[in-house]
Design an enzyme around this catalytic site. Structure first.
Site, short mmCIF file in Angstrom:
data_model
loop_
_atom_site.label_atom_id
_atom_site.label_comp_id
_atom_site.label_asym_id
_atom_site.label_seq_id
_atom_site.Cartn_x
_atom_site.Cartn_y
_atom_site.Cartn_z
CB SER A 28 -0.97 0.00 1.19
OG SER A 28 -0.30 0.34 2.37
CE LYS A 36 -3.72 2.84 3.59
NZ LYS A 36 -3.19 1.62 4.28
#
Lengths: 191, 191
Positions: free
Chosen positions: A113, A150
Site C-alpha cells: 500500500s 499511511k
DNA sequence: ACTATATGGGAACAAACGTTCCCAAGTCAA
DNA sequence: TTGACTTGGGAACGTTTGTTCCCATATAGT
C-alpha cells in the site's frame, strides 16, 4: 607499537567489553609492555590526536570514531583517496536516526500500500510514538480496529484522512475511531 | 527511588558520559542518598533483573537495553499492550546493519536509476567495501571513470553487466574498466 | 514499655585507578 | 672515554573503586 594499531586494539576491547580499558589494562593486554610511563605516553598521544577522550576524572571515553560510520557525498562522487579519507565527516546511526529511544520501535512492512513512496514489503520502519503528526507524515494508525501505515493528510476543515501511496488502495476516511499510534521516522531496507 | 526511574537516570548518565557510573556516582548524582549500602542494594537488584551487567572486576557495563530498539512484528499487528511489552525482542541498529565498521560508508543517492528497487534520490546507502559481490547484489561501481549504483549481474559466460532498476536507463556493458568498489548492505530513508 | 526485626548511614578495607617521579640502561657526539 | 641526552622500567602517591561490616535509628509486634 604503531598508534593506529593501538587504536584498533582499544576499539576491539571496547566492542568486547562495552567499556574503555584502563591504562593498566592497555599496558598488560594490548601493548604488552611493563612500563606505565610509556603506556600513558602512547595513550596521551591518541588523546591529543582526538582519537580518544578523557573524563574530568581522567577516565578514557570513546569518541565518535568508535561508533560512527564515515559519511561520503553522493554516489556519483565515488570514494575519496586514502589521503582525503581523514577529512570525512562521520555520523553514528543511533544519533542520526533515534531521538527518543524509549519511544522508538521497529515494525516490519507487509503489503504494497505504500509502494509508491518507496516502501516495500519486508522493509523495516523505524517509528516513534507520542509525537504529533503533521500533514504529509507517514503514520502508523489504528482505524476502526485495523492497523495500517499511511500518509497523514489534513483536509480543509481539519478533517483527517489516511492516504496510501498506491492508487490501487483506497483512501481511508475514518468513521468512528482513529488513533495515530506512531509516526514513521525512517525506513530501513537491509540486504 | 523506583528501580525503573533509577534505570532511566543511569541510562541518561550513560548517554551523557559514554560510560557507566560508579556506585558512588550513582549514590551522589542519581539517588542522592548518603548510603553506600542502600545504593549497592538497588544496583544489585537491577543487575539481578538483567537491566545492568557487571564485569569480572565488578564494573557496571551497559546491556543491550541501553542501545537497542524494541522490535515489533508487522504493521498489521500494531503495538502490544504495556503488559506484553516486556517480552519484546530488542536489537541495536549498529549490530544489525554494520558488520565491518571500518569498511562501511554512507553514500547519498542521486537520480532515478534504481527507483524500481525502491531506492530514491535522497536515500542514504550503507555500503561495505572489500566484499565479493554476488549475482543480484546492488553495487557501487566505477566503470570507465564514472560512478554508479546498479545491480550486479553475472551473465552466462561469466560476463559482468550492471543493470539499473529503471527501464528508462541503459544496462551497462563495461568496456575497459570495471571496478566494484563496494556493495550496498542497506538503504536508509530518514524523514 | 520492651523486645525483635528491618532499614539506612557511614566507616573501613583491599584492589584498581590516573599520575608523577626517579633511576638504570641505552644512544649519540665529541 | 667522557658527558649530554633520550628512553623505558617500575616504584610510589593520592584518589576512586567495589565490597563489607557495624551500629544507630525506625518499625512492628506483644
Amino acid at each position: 607499537m604503531d598508534s593506529i594499531i593501538l587504536y584498533q586494539k582499544i576499539q576491539a576491547f571496547y566492542e568486547d567489553n562495552k567499556r574503555m580499558p584502563s591504562v593498566r589494562e592497555i599496558r598488560d593486554r594490548i601493548i604488552r609492555t611493563k612500563s606505565m610511563r610509556k603506556t600513558k605516553e602512547l595513550v596521551d598521544a591518541l588523546v591529543d590526536e582526538g582519537v580518544l577522550r578523557r573524563d574530568k576524572k581522567g577516565k578514557l571515553t570513546p569518541t565518535n570514531l568508535f561508533t560512527s560510520v564515515k559519511k561520503l557525498g553522493f554516489v556519483e562522487a565515488g570514494f575519496p583517496s586514502p589521503a582525503e579519507e581523514e577529512l570525512l565527516d562521520t555520523m553514528t546511526l543511533d544519533e542520526w536516526l533515534i531521538q527518543r529511544r524509549e519511544a522508538t520501535y521497529m515494525l516490519e512492512v507487509k503489503g504494497q500500500s505504500m509502494i509508491n513512496a518507496g516502501i516495500r514489503p519486508g522493509d523495516t520502519a523505524l517509528v516513534e510514538r507520542g509525537k504529533q503528526p503533521k500533514h504529509g507524515d507517514i503514520v502508523i494508525a489504528c482505524v476502526d480496529g485495523k492497523w495500517t501505515m499511511k500518509y497523514y493528510h489534513i483536509l480543509p476543515g481539519k478533517k483527517i484522512v489516511l492516504v496510501p501511496a498506491n492508487p490501487k488502495f483506497p483512501t481511508i476516511y475514518p468513521k468512528e475511531e482513529l488513533r495515530i499510534e506512531a509516526i514513521v521516522t525512517a525506513i530501513i531496507r537491509k540486504y
